[in-house]
Design a protein around this motif. Structure first.
Motif, PDB file in Angstrom:
ATOM      1  N   ARG A 147      -8.155  -1.905  -1.072  1.00  0.00           N
ATOM      2  CA  ARG A 147      -7.357  -0.666  -1.002  1.00  0.00           C
ATOM      3  C   ARG A 147      -8.288   0.542  -0.969  1.00  0.00           C
ATOM      4  NH1 ARG A 147      -3.846  -2.977  -5.015  1.00  0.00           N
ATOM      5  NH2 ARG A 147      -1.856  -3.620  -4.121  1.00  0.00           N
TER       6      ARG A 147
ATOM      7  N   GLU B  38      -8.524   3.592   1.744  1.00  0.00           N
ATOM      8  CA  GLU B  38      -8.379   4.979   1.287  1.00  0.00           C
ATOM      9  C   GLU B  38      -9.584   5.808   1.739  1.00  0.00           C
ATOM     10  OE1 GLU B  38      -7.548   5.260  -2.852  1.00  0.00           O
ATOM     11  OE2 GLU B  38      -7.210   7.415  -2.790  1.00  0.00           O
TER      12      GLU B  38
ATOM     13  N   LEU C   4      -0.647   4.439  -1.461  1.00  0.00           N
ATOM     14  CA  LEU C   4      -1.679   5.036  -0.615  1.00  0.00           C
ATOM     15  C   LEU C   4      -1.054   5.815   0.545  1.00  0.00           C
ATOM     16  CD1 LEU C   4      -4.525   5.425   0.381  1.00  0.00           C
ATOM     17  CD2 LEU C   4      -4.587   3.050   1.104  1.00  0.00           C
TER      18      LEU C   4
ATOM     19  N   VAL D 164       0.848  -1.213   0.000  1.00  0.00           N
ATOM     20  CA  VAL D 164       0.000   0.000   0.000  1.00  0.00           C
ATOM     21  C   VAL D 164       0.879   1.257   0.000  1.00  0.00           C
ATOM     22  CG1 VAL D 164      -2.113  -0.962   0.996  1.00  0.00           C
ATOM     23  CG2 VAL D 164      -0.231  -0.321   2.514  1.00  0.00           C
TER      24      VAL D 164
END
Lengths: 281, 440
Positions: B331, B335, B121, B118
């Motif tokens: 994901r 987010e 992100l 990730v």
């Protein structure tokens, strides 16, 4: 001499009674503490001095339990699962025990002993393989899945206990029923089961309480509130390092009631079943 | 009934083995065919309101992502029970898509290849105005890639009874020496001990002990995550201070030796301890259960030792598991949670339990108006994990979970060992743990 014997008996009786009182306190004190804590306010629970009884009794913990948690759903789920498991344990246990006690087939002895081995395998070893099986069968997070998982410990015990009890039923009675035209199943239902009520009571009580109290499988196999049982619900009263004692004790107290009522109903047969069936065979 | 021979036992064991492991090859297929497109395991936050908001956010996100409600699984998992459940689900190839992970668990699962990368992100979060507290990155970065998204920085302030300090006409102590003197003035044992230091065989003991040792220049491992330095003169000095507080000054209750992780919470909440070092779970508990005690509770940095003040933080993160046919949805959910507006709602609803990773959120009145929180920014900025000077690696996680440091302190306090001898034994055990992981 007579006086000495009488004196000894009296002393023994007092010792026996004393031990019973100790055991009674030992057994009832946690139960009492649970009820008392559930009726205390948080301030009293966390007070410097532990109070033996609630100084200002309050039902706030019960209000919180019913007002902020889906406790009744937990009760519903535990009931469905415990009854489902009990009924199936009785059905499979009776059929299995009858076969092992009365029929002659190869591997019978191996299966009978295998039951004990299966029962002795701890759930902590089984929960991961069982989870895999349940995933494949799409039974994760279902009542059926949990009932099936619980059968892994309740059926071996039920079968073993009933097997010993069925053997104590005179063969002649069953043979007479067969001669009169009964099938095998008929003789089981009409002759053997009515004579094995104490053992059936033990199996019922055992399966119900085991399912009612079980935690590990429930924790691993259940995700949603729609299937969550009481034991899982209890664990949610611990958030990180803080214990919400009031509602936890209220929920614990309420969750002890169904097995308690059940035991009171079956008490007479349970004692008889444990003392007779379990030692035969 | 005939007796069972060895061959029978082997047959039985074989049959049981096949029955138990038979369906393994079908696990992957079952996973791929799952009806849910988003599986989120929720570990309860500190307040029901925060749980409710987070649940709403899951379904809001799902709606935006075009998922039906029936395609979302939102499961509540008790904190203490999450490890067993996660272990089973990973073994069965059926872990949740997203879950909150405690500190070293990100690197633990990440190093085994279970977690999605990730990094992008996290990079986006760092680009927010004022960025995030970089102290949280040590928990989530593994071999240069972010395998978790820092959710909250968790300072370990000293919870202090302001009313007792006022009665004794003393200020909150600035150094550990002052702390001991102040403690002697405000305590009245056995009803009230000054310092509710956790000393049982539990994780909080490692946290409390190490936090004090850092102030004396001690640490467990160097930043290379290899060189164990438990057996040092600085650590000996720190342990001697704890020993003196327990045996000589008697400002720690003797019963602390048997406490579990909630022991210090209970001591403070029941007004039996004037100071405790703990995450703000105690403060958040008081916020909803004992406002009077909350009003007289201050949250302070730990007192300074010869090497200054070193504060502990731990970091909670979101982890997304790789074994997921819909990684973009997982994901996307993280987010969505971490969008500052959504995130701020959850953080504030925890009543101070979670401290935001976004620095700019500290500009809000919630954090500015309460004097209790005035030290939090600095603590979040400069705080270190319990594995300091190393990262919260799987090895550090094992040290924490096997209570190596609590055993060391009990050697000193219960078995009356010399601190140097106890630290030597402790050092050997930690070296063994780190060597095992570093070889692997």
């Amino acid at each position: 001499m007579v006086r000495t014997t009488s004196g000894s008996r009296r002393i023994l009786k007092w010792i026996g009674n004393g031990l019973l009182v100790v055991l009674l306190v030992w057994t009832l004190l946690p139960f009492y503490w649970m009820i008392a804590t559930s009726l205390k306010a948080d301030r009293e629970i966390y007070g410097f001095e532990a109070t033996l009884y609630p100084h200002r009794p309050t039902l706030a913990a019960y209000g919180r339990l019913f007002g902020t948690t889906p406790f009744m759903k937990y009760v519903r789920n535990s009931t469905i699962i415990a009854i489902g498991n009990t009924v199936l344990s009785l059905a499979f246990g009776c059929l299995g025990a009858y076969a092992l006690a009365r029929l002659r087939f190869p591997g019978r002895a191996l299966i009978a002993r295998g039951l004990v081995v299966t029962y002795l395998v701890p759930p902590a070893l089984l929960f991961i393989p069982l989870f895999a099986v349940m995933s494949v069968l799409r039974l994760i997070d279902t009542h059926q899945g949990l009932i099936l998982a619980y059968l892994s410990f309740s059926v071996p015990f039920s079968t073993w206990l009933l097997m010993g009890y069925f053997r104590s039923v005179p063969l002649e009675l069953e043979e007479a029923a067969l001669v009169d035209g009964c099938s095998r199943l008929g003789s089981l239902v009409r002759v053997i089961l009515p004579m094995s009520l104490p053992a059936l009571a033990v199996v019922t009580f055992f399966s119900f309480t085991q399912s009612w109290n079980e935690f590990l499988y429930a924790n691993v196999f259940v995700n949603s509130v729609e299937v969550r049982t009481i034991t899982m619900g209890l664990s949610l009263f611990v958030v990180e390092d803080v214990f919400f004692w009031g509602p936890m004790m209220a929920a614990s107290f309420l969750s002890t009631l169904p097995p308690l009522v059940m035991y009171l109903i079956f008490q007479r047969w349970v004692v008889k079943g444990l003392t007779l069936g379990a030692v035969k065979g | 009934m005939s007796s069972m021979n060895r061959r029978d036992v082997l047959k039985l064991a074989g049959a049981a083995g096949v029955a138990a492991t038979g369906p393994w090859w079908r696990v992957g297929k079952s996973h791929a065919q799952r009806p849910k497109k988003l599986v989120y395991w929720h570990l309860p936050n500190f307040t029901p309101l925060a749980d409710q908001i987070q649940k709403e956010q899951v379904y809001e996100f799902a709606k935006q992502a075009g998922l039906k409600e029936s395609e979302v699984e939102y499961a509540v998992v008790a904190n203490e029970q999450a490890a067993a459940k996660l272990a089973a689900s990973i073994e069965a190839g059926n872990p949740p898509d997203v879950i909150r992970l405690y500190e070293s668990n990100v690197q633990f699962y990440g190093s085994q290849g279970h977690l999605l990368d990730v990094t992008e992100l996290v990079a986006k979060m760092r680009r927010e105005p004022k960025g995030i507290f970089e102290s949280s990155m040590t928990a989530v970065v593994y071999k240069g890639r972010a395998l978790g998204v820092p959710l909250a920085v968790n300072p370990w302030p000293v919870h202090a009874r302001l009313d007792l300090l006022e009665q004794a006409k003393v200020e909150y102590p600035k150094t550990w020496d002052e702390f001991i003197e102040t403690s002697k003035k405000i305590q009245s044992p056995p009803r009230l001990y000054a310092f509710g230091m956790c000393l049982g065989l539990v994780e909080d003991t490692t946290d409390n002990v190490m936090n004090l040792l850092w102030c004396y220049g001690g640490k467990m491992v160097e930043a290379d995550n290899r060189t164990v330095v438990m057996n040092s003169a600085a650590n000996v000095a720190g342990v001697k201070v704890i020993e003196a507080m327990f045996k000589t000054h008697k400002i720690i209750p003797q019963g602390a030796i048997g406490w579990d992780n909630s022991g210090n919470n209970k001591a403070y909440q029941s007004k039996q301890a004037a100071f405790v070092m703990n995450p703000s779970s105690i403060y958040a508990y008081l916020d909803s259960n004992d406002k009077d005690l909350q009003k007289v509770t201050g949250l302070f940095p730990v007192p300074a030792g010869p090497k200054g003040t070193v504060n502990q933080i731990d970091t909670w993160s979101y982890g997304a598991f790789k074994k997921n046919p819909y990684p973009d949805i997982a994901r996307g959910l993280i987010e969505y949670f971490m969008q500052p507006a959504n995130y701020d709602k959850i953080i504030q609803s925890t009543g101070g339990r979670w401290v935001p990773v976004y620095k700019r959120l500290f500009d809000s009145p919630f954090w500015r108006e309460k004097p209790e929180f005035k030290h939090f920014v600095n603590m979040a900025e400069t705080g270190v994990p319990v594995s300091y000077a190393g990262a919260p690696t799987p090895a550090a996680g094992e040290v924490l979970n096997t209570h190596v440091i609590p055993k060391m302190i009990q050697r000193v306090l219960v078995d009356n060992w010399e601190p140097a001898k106890a630290l030597e034994e402790c050092d050997k055990r930690i070296v063994e743990i780190y060597s095992r992981y570093n070889k692997a």
